[in-house]
Write a protein that holds these residues in place. Sequence first.
Motif, PDB file in Angstrom:
ATOM      1  N   ALA A  87      -8.235  18.193 -49.056  1.00 50.01           N
ATOM      2  CA  ALA A  87      -7.470  18.900 -50.186  1.00 50.01           C
ATOM      3  C   ALA A  87      -8.045  17.827 -51.305  1.00 50.01           C
ATOM      4  O   ALA A  87      -8.363  16.856 -51.327  1.00 50.01           O
ATOM      5  N   ASP A  88      -7.764  18.603 -52.669  1.00 45.13           N
ATOM      6  CA  ASP A  88      -8.256  17.994 -53.995  1.00 45.13           C
ATOM      7  C   ASP A  88      -6.947  17.052 -54.440  1.00 45.13           C
ATOM      8  O   ASP A  88      -7.056  15.976 -54.995  1.00 45.13           O
ATOM      9  N   ALA A  89      -5.871  17.292 -53.905  1.00 48.77           N
ATOM     10  CA  ALA A  89      -4.711  16.525 -54.057  1.00 48.77           C
ATOM     11  C   ALA A  89      -3.704  17.125 -53.010  1.00 48.77           C
ATOM     12  O   ALA A  89      -3.389  17.934 -52.658  1.00 48.77           O
ATOM     13  N   CYS A  90      -2.724  15.830 -52.685  1.00 47.96           N
ATOM     14  CA  CYS A  90      -1.642  16.017 -51.904  1.00 47.96           C
ATOM     15  C   CYS A  90      -0.290  15.734 -52.511  1.00 47.96           C
ATOM     16  O   CYS A  90      -0.144  14.543 -52.983  1.00 47.96           O
ATOM     17  N   VAL A  91       0.676  16.601 -52.509  1.00 52.09           N
ATOM     18  CA  VAL A  91       2.007  16.261 -53.287  1.00 52.09           C
ATOM     19  C   VAL A  91       3.060  16.338 -52.197  1.00 52.09           C
ATOM     20  O   VAL A  91       3.198  17.183 -51.280  1.00 52.09           O
ATOM     21  N   ALA A  92       3.931  15.351 -52.439  1.00 51.74           N
ATOM     22  CA  ALA A  92       5.232  15.371 -51.721  1.00 51.74           C
ATOM     23  C   ALA A  92       6.289  15.464 -52.792  1.00 51.74           C
ATOM     24  O   ALA A  92       6.189  14.868 -53.800  1.00 51.74           O
ATOM     25  N   VAL A  93       7.227  15.929 -52.220  1.00 55.45           N
ATOM     26  CA  VAL A  93       8.398  16.243 -52.962  1.00 55.45           C
ATOM     27  C   VAL A  93       9.576  15.122 -53.451  1.00 55.45           C
ATOM     28  O   VAL A  93      10.316  15.012 -54.304  1.00 55.45           O
ATOM     29  N   SER A  94       9.431  14.081 -52.432  1.00 53.83           N
ATOM     30  CA  SER A  94      10.064  12.802 -52.944  1.00 53.83           C
ATOM     31  C   SER A  94       9.148  11.637 -52.078  1.00 53.83           C
ATOM     32  O   SER A  94       8.411  11.778 -51.392  1.00 53.83           O
ATOM     33  N   CYS A  95       9.745  10.580 -52.357  1.00 56.47           N
ATOM     34  CA  CYS A  95       9.031   9.187 -51.994  1.00 56.47           C
ATOM     35  C   CYS A  95       9.134   8.994 -50.522  1.00 56.47           C
ATOM     36  O   CYS A  95       8.304   8.723 -49.711  1.00 56.47           O
ATOM     37  N   GLY A  96      10.394   9.527 -50.069  1.00 59.64           N
ATOM     38  CA  GLY A  96      10.787   9.531 -48.474  1.00 59.64           C
ATOM     39  C   GLY A  96       9.657  10.578 -47.807  1.00 59.64           C
ATOM     40  O   GLY A  96       9.004   9.984 -46.776  1.00 59.64           O
ATOM     41  N   VAL A  97       9.365  11.574 -48.426  1.00 55.53           N
ATOM     42  CA  VAL A  97       8.349  12.589 -47.632  1.00 55.53           C
ATOM     43  C   VAL A  97       7.003  11.967 -47.712  1.00 55.53           C
ATOM     44  O   VAL A  97       6.375  11.979 -46.787  1.00 55.53           O
ATOM     45  N   ALA A  98       6.870  11.383 -48.786  1.00 57.20           N
ATOM     46  CA  ALA A  98       5.238  10.724 -48.961  1.00 57.20           C
ATOM     47  C   ALA A  98       5.151   9.755 -48.120  1.00 57.20           C
ATOM     48  O   ALA A  98       4.237   9.565 -47.351  1.00 57.20           O
ATOM     49  N   ASP A  99       6.250   8.907 -47.808  1.00 64.41           N
ATOM     50  CA  ASP A  99       6.293   7.645 -46.929  1.00 64.41           C
ATOM     51  C   ASP A  99       5.709   8.229 -45.545  1.00 64.41           C
ATOM     52  O   ASP A  99       5.091   7.871 -44.857  1.00 64.41           O
ATOM     53  N   ASP A 100       6.567   9.357 -45.127  1.00 62.67           N
ATOM     54  CA  ASP A 100       6.553   9.961 -43.907  1.00 62.67           C
ATOM     55  C   ASP A 100       5.285  10.517 -43.793  1.00 62.67           C
ATOM     56  O   ASP A 100       4.505  10.260 -42.480  1.00 62.67           O
ATOM     57  N   LEU A 101       4.620  11.036 -44.823  1.00 60.39           N
ATOM     58  CA  LEU A 101       3.516  11.756 -44.474  1.00 60.39           C
ATOM     59  C   LEU A 101       2.107  11.009 -44.387  1.00 60.39           C
ATOM     60  O   LEU A 101       1.395  11.116 -43.492  1.00 60.39           O
ATOM     61  N   ALA A 102       2.573   9.722 -45.081  1.00 59.38           N
ATOM     62  CA  ALA A 102       1.195   8.740 -45.009  1.00 59.38           C
ATOM     63  C   ALA A 102       1.199   8.152 -43.577  1.00 59.38           C
ATOM     64  O   ALA A 102       0.392   7.998 -42.773  1.00 59.38           O
ATOM     65  N   ALA A 103       2.479   7.647 -43.143  1.00 60.05           N
ATOM     66  CA  ALA A 103       2.599   7.081 -41.799  1.00 60.05           C
ATOM     67  C   ALA A 103       2.182   8.168 -40.665  1.00 60.05           C
ATOM     68  O   ALA A 103       1.256   7.919 -39.753  1.00 60.05           O
ATOM     69  N   LEU A 104       2.476   9.329 -40.707  1.00 58.64           N
ATOM     70  CA  LEU A 104       2.133  10.338 -39.809  1.00 58.64           C
ATOM     71  C   LEU A 104       0.762  10.718 -39.581  1.00 58.64           C
ATOM     72  O   LEU A 104       0.060  10.885 -38.821  1.00 58.64           O
ATOM     73  N   SER A 105       0.234  10.881 -41.009  1.00 59.79           N
ATOM     74  CA  SER A 105      -1.147  11.530 -40.882  1.00 59.79           C
ATOM     75  C   SER A 105      -2.165  10.346 -40.900  1.00 59.79           C
ATOM     76  O   SER A 105      -3.455  10.654 -40.701  1.00 59.79           O
ATOM     77  N   GLY A 106      -1.860   9.403 -41.023  1.00 60.66           N
ATOM     78  CA  GLY A 106      -2.698   8.003 -41.258  1.00 60.66           C
ATOM     79  C   GLY A 106      -3.409   7.848 -42.636  1.00 60.66           C
ATOM     80  O   GLY A 106      -4.511   7.181 -42.734  1.00 60.66           O
ATOM     81  N   ARG A 107      -3.180   8.524 -43.453  1.00 62.15           N
ATOM     82  CA  ARG A 107      -3.896   8.821 -44.726  1.00 62.15           C
ATOM     83  C   ARG A 107      -3.172   7.547 -45.581  1.00 62.15           C
ATOM     84  O   ARG A 107      -1.808   7.197 -45.730  1.00 62.15           O
ATOM     85  N   PRO A 108      -3.979   7.070 -46.467  1.00 61.10           N
ATOM     86  CA  PRO A 108      -3.152   6.089 -47.349  1.00 61.10           C
ATOM     87  C   PRO A 108      -1.856   6.512 -48.222  1.00 61.10           C
ATOM     88  O   PRO A 108      -2.064   7.741 -48.588  1.00 61.10           O
ATOM     89  N   ARG A 109      -1.222   5.771 -48.532  1.00 55.63           N
ATOM     90  CA  ARG A 109       0.178   6.094 -49.176  1.00 55.63           C
ATOM     91  C   ARG A 109      -0.199   6.561 -50.655  1.00 55.63           C
ATOM     92  O   ARG A 109       0.314   7.566 -51.122  1.00 55.63           O
ATOM     93  N   GLN A 110      -1.228   5.965 -51.378  1.00 53.08           N
ATOM     94  CA  GLN A 110      -1.517   6.324 -52.502  1.00 53.08           C
ATOM     95  C   GLN A 110      -2.149   7.974 -52.814  1.00 53.08           C
ATOM     96  O   GLN A 110      -2.411   8.260 -53.622  1.00 53.08           O
ATOM     97  N   ARG A 111      -2.579   8.229 -51.507  1.00 52.37           N
ATOM     98  CA  ARG A 111      -3.182   9.635 -51.536  1.00 52.37           C
ATOM     99  C   ARG A 111      -2.178  10.701 -51.922  1.00 52.37           C
ATOM    100  O   ARG A 111      -2.374  11.846 -52.238  1.00 52.37           O
ATOM    101  N   PHE A 112      -0.361  10.386 -51.672  1.00 52.44           N
ATOM    102  CA  PHE A 112       0.175  11.163 -51.982  1.00 52.44           C
ATOM    103  C   PHE A 112       0.910  11.199 -53.432  1.00 52.44           C
ATOM    104  O   PHE A 112       1.519  10.299 -53.524  1.00 52.44           O
TER     105      PHE A 112
END
Length: 375
Positions: A146-171
């Motif tokens: 993806a060109d950009a990954c958006v999360a609707v809250s910091c909590g969702v972003a933290d969860d997605l980073a931990a789950l996907s293994g992608r860096p937190r700054q990706r979100f």
Amino acid sequence: MISPVKGRRISVLLPDLRPGGAERLHVNLARDWVERGLDVDFVLRNAVGELLDELPIGVRVVDLAVPRVRGLLRPLTRYLRREKPNGLLAAMWPLTVIAPVAGRMSGFRGRVVISEHSPLSVAYASKGLLHRVLLRSSQWFAYGLADACVAVSCGVADDLAALSGRPRQRFEVIGNPVALGGAINACPAPAALAGVARPLFLTVGSLKAVKRHDRLIDAFALVASRVGGTLCILGEGAERASLEAQVKSLGLKGRVLLPGYSANVGAWYAGADQFVLSSDYEGFGNVLVEAMEYGLPIVSTDCVSGPREVLHGGAFGRLVPVNDPSALADAMVDMLRTPINKPALLARAREFSVDVVSARYLDVLMPGWWGKETA
């Protein structure tokens, strides 16, 4: 003044337009984008849902008519190859992993932006190890495309980073476009509320297990024994029969209202005395912003993700533990006696206004193509 964006098209990929927070926010975004001069397609796995009637004039609906999500890749690839929009915004897993793959397969030159609206590790916690492995691996692969990954809250972003293994700054975190402004105080209360016992406690959300309306009904039974009143649960869903049975067993018939889905939700907010959210988890909590925009005192469970962020740690509403009807009831009663700073609630709601959030999405969907100031 922001210059209009002519001759540019954004496509929004969703499962359907049944009422839900994620679906409604994209309708709000589309309305703003059309006003800015953009063309907008809603590309739906199935073109069904009450929100179809709320799409602004000029929005095109593309029905991919796919019975199962696993069949989505080929028709979406054909759509991108044929229509060539300037940006594709895909929401909700697994559409968020299918869209970047379709973009690559089609040779799509526009930007693919994915947007997740829930803490997926919590939402799918009961699915088992195999599902979790599929979830993690698909996210790691597709989020990288993806060109950009958006999360609707910091909590969702933290969860997605931990789950996907992608860096937190990706979100990138972009809150939901909920505050609509306008003549919100002009809404007359629905006829169904005429003569009901006050205070009126309102919640809005689909009748599904994660919203834990059953806990709210238990809490209201305690509240009713102390201050009386009425509870209105506005929404429709699979839990209706069990909730109706619970209301009957607690002797609350006529005191707990289940009026179903309403297209004019503002009238219900305008007629309420307090808003209550009892969810197990939320990605963001659109209804909290809606309640703030109507100046309502708020009680919410301090559940995973959104509410603590939206309510700024409890500055704009009372937060209570999850799975504690007694604490929820105490907070509901206490908030009836607590002075409310309505201007502060309205100012907080405006931070999630459609025009502000729309502009942030355009920044990631079409960087460099909009936002230049005109004289």
